[in-house]
Scaffold this active site. Sequence first.
Site, PDB file in Angstrom:
ATOM      1  N   HIS A 164       4.416   5.839  -7.291  1.00  0.00           N
ATOM      2  CA  HIS A 164       4.892   6.945  -6.467  1.00  0.00           C
ATOM      3  C   HIS A 164       3.737   7.471  -5.648  1.00  0.00           C
ATOM      4  CE1 HIS A 164       6.908  10.600  -5.213  1.00  0.00           C
ATOM      5  NE2 HIS A 164       8.015   9.992  -5.548  1.00  0.00           N
ATOM      6  N   ASP A 209      13.809   6.335  -9.914  1.00  0.00           N
ATOM      7  CA  ASP A 209      14.759   5.279  -9.557  1.00  0.00           C
ATOM      8  C   ASP A 209      14.755   4.122 -10.528  1.00  0.00           C
ATOM      9  OD1 ASP A 209      15.918   6.502  -7.430  1.00  0.00           O
ATOM     10  OD2 ASP A 209      14.315   5.944  -6.074  1.00  0.00           O
TER      11      ASP A 209
HETATM   12  N1  CMC Z   1       4.123  -2.897  -8.225  1.00  0.00           N
HETATM   13  C1  CMC Z   1       2.890  -3.459  -8.165  1.00  0.00           C
HETATM   14  N2  CMC Z   1       1.820  -2.892  -7.587  1.00  0.00           N
HETATM   15  C2  CMC Z   1       2.002  -1.691  -7.016  1.00  0.00           C
HETATM   16  C3  CMC Z   1       3.250  -1.029  -7.024  1.00  0.00           C
HETATM   17  C4  CMC Z   1       4.321  -1.662  -7.664  1.00  0.00           C
HETATM   18  N3  CMC Z   1       5.534  -1.080  -7.706  1.00  0.00           N
HETATM   19  N4  CMC Z   1       3.140   0.156  -6.384  1.00  0.00           N
HETATM   20  C5  CMC Z   1       1.876   0.240  -5.977  1.00  0.00           C
HETATM   21  N5  CMC Z   1       1.175  -0.873  -6.356  1.00  0.00           N
HETATM   22  C6  CMC Z   1      -0.256  -1.128  -6.147  1.00  0.00           C
HETATM   23  C7  CMC Z   1      -0.559  -1.519  -4.713  1.00  0.00           C
HETATM   24  O1  CMC Z   1      -0.519  -2.911  -4.524  1.00  0.00           O
HETATM   25  C8  CMC Z   1      -1.955  -0.960  -4.539  1.00  0.00           C
HETATM   26  O2  CMC Z   1      -2.854  -1.817  -5.199  1.00  0.00           O
HETATM   27  P1  CMC Z   1      -4.355  -2.041  -4.613  1.00  0.00           P
HETATM   28  O3  CMC Z   1      -5.025  -0.693  -4.715  1.00  0.00           O
HETATM   29  O4  CMC Z   1      -4.957  -3.068  -5.498  1.00  0.00           O
HETATM   30  O5  CMC Z   1      -4.183  -2.488  -3.197  1.00  0.00           O
HETATM   31  C9  CMC Z   1      -1.930   0.338  -5.343  1.00  0.00           C
HETATM   32  O6  CMC Z   1      -0.933   0.118  -6.380  1.00  0.00           O
HETATM   33  C10 CMC Z   1      -1.568   1.580  -4.538  1.00  0.00           C
HETATM   34  O7  CMC Z   1      -0.323   1.308  -3.865  1.00  0.00           O
HETATM   35  P2  CMC Z   1       0.095   1.924  -2.460  1.00  0.00           P
HETATM   36  O8  CMC Z   1       1.091   1.027  -1.833  1.00  0.00           O
HETATM   37  O9  CMC Z   1      -1.149   2.243  -1.684  1.00  0.00           O
HETATM   38  O10 CMC Z   1       0.760   3.288  -2.910  1.00  0.00           O
HETATM   39  P3  CMC Z   1       1.685   4.182  -2.012  1.00  0.00           P
HETATM   40  O11 CMC Z   1       1.499   5.583  -2.497  1.00  0.00           O
HETATM   41  O12 CMC Z   1       1.445   3.929  -0.569  1.00  0.00           O
HETATM   42  O13 CMC Z   1       3.169   3.645  -2.332  1.00  0.00           O
HETATM   43  C11 CMC Z   1       5.302   3.397  -3.326  1.00  0.00           C
HETATM   44  C12 CMC Z   1       4.060   4.297  -3.165  1.00  0.00           C
HETATM   45  C13 CMC Z   1       6.367   4.165  -4.092  1.00  0.00           C
HETATM   46  C14 CMC Z   1       5.853   3.036  -1.931  1.00  0.00           C
HETATM   47  C15 CMC Z   1       4.878   2.107  -4.074  1.00  0.00           C
HETATM   48  O14 CMC Z   1       4.355   2.447  -5.342  1.00  0.00           O
HETATM   49  C16 CMC Z   1       6.049   1.114  -4.207  1.00  0.00           C
HETATM   50  O15 CMC Z   1       6.253   0.306  -3.292  1.00  0.00           O
HETATM   51  N6  CMC Z   1       6.787   1.175  -5.363  1.00  0.00           N
HETATM   52  C17 CMC Z   1       7.962   0.335  -5.523  1.00  0.00           C
HETATM   53  C18 CMC Z   1       9.130   0.925  -4.734  1.00  0.00           C
HETATM   54  C19 CMC Z   1       9.722   2.167  -5.416  1.00  0.00           C
HETATM   55  O16 CMC Z   1       9.940   2.205  -6.612  1.00  0.00           O
HETATM   56  N7  CMC Z   1      10.012   3.196  -4.579  1.00  0.00           N
HETATM   57  C20 CMC Z   1      10.681   4.420  -5.049  1.00  0.00           C
HETATM   58  C21 CMC Z   1       9.796   5.633  -4.954  1.00  0.00           C
HETATM   59  S1  CMC Z   1      10.487   7.016  -5.848  1.00  0.00           S
HETATM   60  C22 CMC Z   1      11.914   7.436  -4.985  1.00  0.00           C
HETATM   61  C23 CMC Z   1      11.662   8.028  -3.651  1.00  0.00           C
HETATM   62  O17 CMC Z   1      10.865   8.970  -3.514  1.00  0.00           O
HETATM   63  O18 CMC Z   1      12.313   7.588  -2.685  1.00  0.00           O
END
Ligand code: CMC
Length: 434
Positions: free
Chosen positions: A309, A367
């Site tokens: 998140h 989710d």
């Molecule tokens: N699985 C594997 N690795 C992950 C995941 C995941 N679900 N989420 C983040 N990472 C890793 C990412 O690869 C990165 O690694 P590194 O530092 O080595 O490059 C690190 O964790 C930080 O990730 P980020 O993409 O910079 O984090 P963010 O804050 O930009 O993204 C997120 C947040 C929710 C988009 C992301 O965690 C994600 O894609 N999760 C899966 C989709 C999901 O469950 N979304 C629902 C969010 S809750 C409901 C809502 O608010 O809508």
Amino acid sequence: MSEKRVVTITDPISGKSADCPLLEGTHGRPVIDIRQIARELGYFTHDPGYATTSACRSAITYIDGEKGELLYRGYPIEQLAERSNYLEVCYLLLYGDLPDHAQWEEFNASIRRHTMVHEGIRRFLFGYRYDAHPMGMLVGIVGALSTYYHDSLDVRIPEHRNLSAIRLIAKLPSIAADCYKHSIGQPYMYPINSLGYVENFLQMMFAVRAEPYVPNPVAVRALELMLILHADHEQNASTSTVRLAGSSGANPFACIAAGIATLWGPAHGGANEAVIHLLEAIGDPANIPKFIARAKDRNDPFRLMGFGHRVYKNFDPRATLIRQACHDLLRDLDADDQPLFGIALELERIALEDEYFVERKLYPNVDFYSGIILRALGIPLNMFTVLFAMARCVGWIAQWLEMMVDEEQRIGRPQQLYTGAPRRDYCPLAERGA
Ligand code: CMC
């Protein structure tokens, strides 16, 4: 609110300084008002994804991502989830306080009065293919609502804004259920205004005209919880979209349609649907390590849906509440989704012990579990994000209403760092060679 502290930012190249006021809210990190930087130093600031930028003042929702805390108008989500109901939470989000008896009666009555959808709107549905994604239909129909309400579209008039808010909250369940009925070829059901908000939605989804329908109270409570937990989440992508659309003076139906479109993406509201696809693809707990390995592989774009998140870096308090509700619901309904839930729990256990997930503070989010609840309730997969939109509609409107009376509000207009071609002169086609 104190605004006396100042952070001075000095440009070592020009020697000029900008005194930036430090703004302090009720809770949370102070915020540097950076407007002086452009005025005094001539620079813009760069923050892709707005991850460290506050774009507005808001008194609606507070999240402490480190502590895993979520407050609606100051009330902890745990208390609201246990003791309130969705419509009362709507009132709280819209108007700032819990209603007294008379306010509750009036609000409840006005939501019930506005549940019906114009028959012309319903005829729109016939234009969609039988297998159209309900989110696609929802975006279109909510946007089109504005064409029916010329009487209340002057966004400068508080009564107009309030009436639009009531209409949107009251009609979303009817529209959502109509989209579903369209996709399965059943006749649309009309709302029954003697029913509560959630019961009414369930009957419009699952009743058929030929038979009586009695909603299951366990299902009602589980759905109510899901709606409360998704009702608002401060300045997320869809809410920020609603604010950006609204900043131009666009009507609220258009703004909410923009929010619905943003919610549709798999990184936002589409995640609950993606979680079920993931659990089904795993199929057996023995396959979990393979999926964990893929999630950790930098060369593989695969992610564990339902994990991570942008804001919660400890745990998602909504996930804790809904996880328990998942247990209760599956037990009470004796649903055949136990194996899927079993895989979910095992995936959660393994991921939470894995260094990659621990280091990056990737916890299951709301989710991860809400999809399992919705599936156990018999909600089809392509309707999951529609239910999220139904729940979040009130949050979007509350934020839009707040923005409309915010004296600082201006049309949203981010800057950019231009990296394209430098200025060059046009060359006619004939002179450009082969
Ligand atoms: N699985 C594997 N690795 C992950 C995941 C995941 N679900 N989420 C983040 N990472 C890793 C990412 O690869 C990165 O690694 P590194 O530092 O080595 O490059 C690190 O964790 C930080 O990730 P980020 O993409 O910079 O984090 P963010 O804050 O930009 O993204 C997120 C947040 C929710 C988009 C992301 O965690 C994600 O894609 N999760 C899966 C989709 C999901 O469950 N979304 C629902 C969010 S809750 C409901 C809502 O608010 O809508």
